[in-house]
Design a protein around this motif. Structure first.
Motif: not given
Length: 304
Positions: A14, A17, A20-21, A72-73, A75-76
């Motif tokens: 979490e 993410c 990354a965002e 990331f993609e 996990c999101r």
């Protein structure tokens, strides 16, 4: 069932993410209510577990590596599905909520999709829309999109394709161009005109123009010294400026035709069309926000 994730690892994912965002360990720490050092340790744990670097770090910024972007993609999407599952079980998903990522090509986005999104947001204010406007093909799994609109049905059997419409094609030019060069009266006359070309981003090949002849649709190769790649709307802008003929969707230029800014040509050979499809992955349990948006868009297009 073997346990693969503990609470610490899920928390690290979490925080990854968030970083990354937001593009920053500090911003991620603020959003999560922890210290930047805690975020850094979490990322280090993930990198050690995976055996790959997730971020390239400099003194001023961080950016995802190629492996980090893929991770990331995925996990999101996984975190979003967990959130949806929790809302469904607790009853909090009575209203659609969350981020909805949509990819659409430039003509359909500007003239069909984007004008509808204000109404959708007024109806469903808890859904955040992230719109990718491009003619580039996307990878649902790697890039984390929920929906895409494309001009052809996919070869990928993992995707559902719902046809939105068959969009009529039309040939047109500006009055200024026609004053200088005259109107084409038959298909053969196009050889004498500046036919503005569009190249497909995926192949680099010029798109043939399509006309009706003797009751059947035919593809016709045309020529011209002006060519656009990436954005088909560029061909329309050139035609409006008197640079040549454009072969495009009627919905793009219908107001130009009504005002007389463009003139329809060879209507006796008109009537061809190309389809647009709404694509989304097969899933046993689509999120409520995806199902709600699909129903909304299909209904709006049907009303046209």
């Amino acid at each position: 069932m073997k346990r693969y994730f503990d609470d610490v690892l899920l928390g690290s994912i979490e925080l990854f993410c968030f970083a990354a965002e937001l593009g920053s360990f500090t911003a991620a720490a603020t959003a999560a209510g922890v210290t930047p050092a805690a975020v850094s340790r979490s990322i280090a744990r993930l990198e050690e577990r995976l055996g790959v670097r997730l971020f390239v770090r400099t003194t001023r910024q961080i950016r995802l590596t190629d492996g980090g972007r893929v991770y990331f993609e995925q996990c999101r999407q996984a975190l979003a599905q967990l959130t949806d599952a929790e809302r469904q079980v607790t009853g909090a998903q009575a209203k659609p909520a969350g981020v909805l990522r949509i990819s659409a090509p430039t003509p359909y986005a500007h003239y069909r999709l984007l004008p509808l999104l204000g109404e959708f947001r007024r109806k469903y204010p808890e859904v955040t829309l992230d719109i990718h406007v491009s003619n580039r093909n996307i990878d649902f799994a790697d890039e984390g999109y929920d929906l895409a609109i494309r001009g052809r049905a996919p070869a990928d059997s993992n995707l559902i394709a719902r046809k939105l419409e068959d969009a009529e094609l039309v040939l047109a030019a500006s009055p200024a161009y026609l004053k200088r060069h005259g109107k084409p009266r038959k298909l053969e006359d196009l050889d004498k005109h500046e036919c503005i070309q569009f190249e497909l981003p995926s192949t680099g090949k010029r798109v043939p123009w399509q006309f009706m002849q003797d009751g059947a649709a035919i593809d016709m190769v045309t020529n011209g010294g002006l060519s656009c790649s990436e954005d088909i709307l560029g061909t329309v802008t050139l035609a409006r400026a008197g640079a040549g003929l454009t072969h495009t969707y009627r919905f793009i230029i219908e107001h130009d035709l009504a005002r007389g800014d463009l003139v329809e040509l060879l209507p006796q050979h008109g009537g061809t069309s190309r389809p647009f499809f709404l694509l989304y992955p097969h899933a046993r349990h689509l999120s409520l926000r995806v199902r709600t948006f699909v129903d909304f868009l299909v209904e709006k297009v049907a009303r046209r």
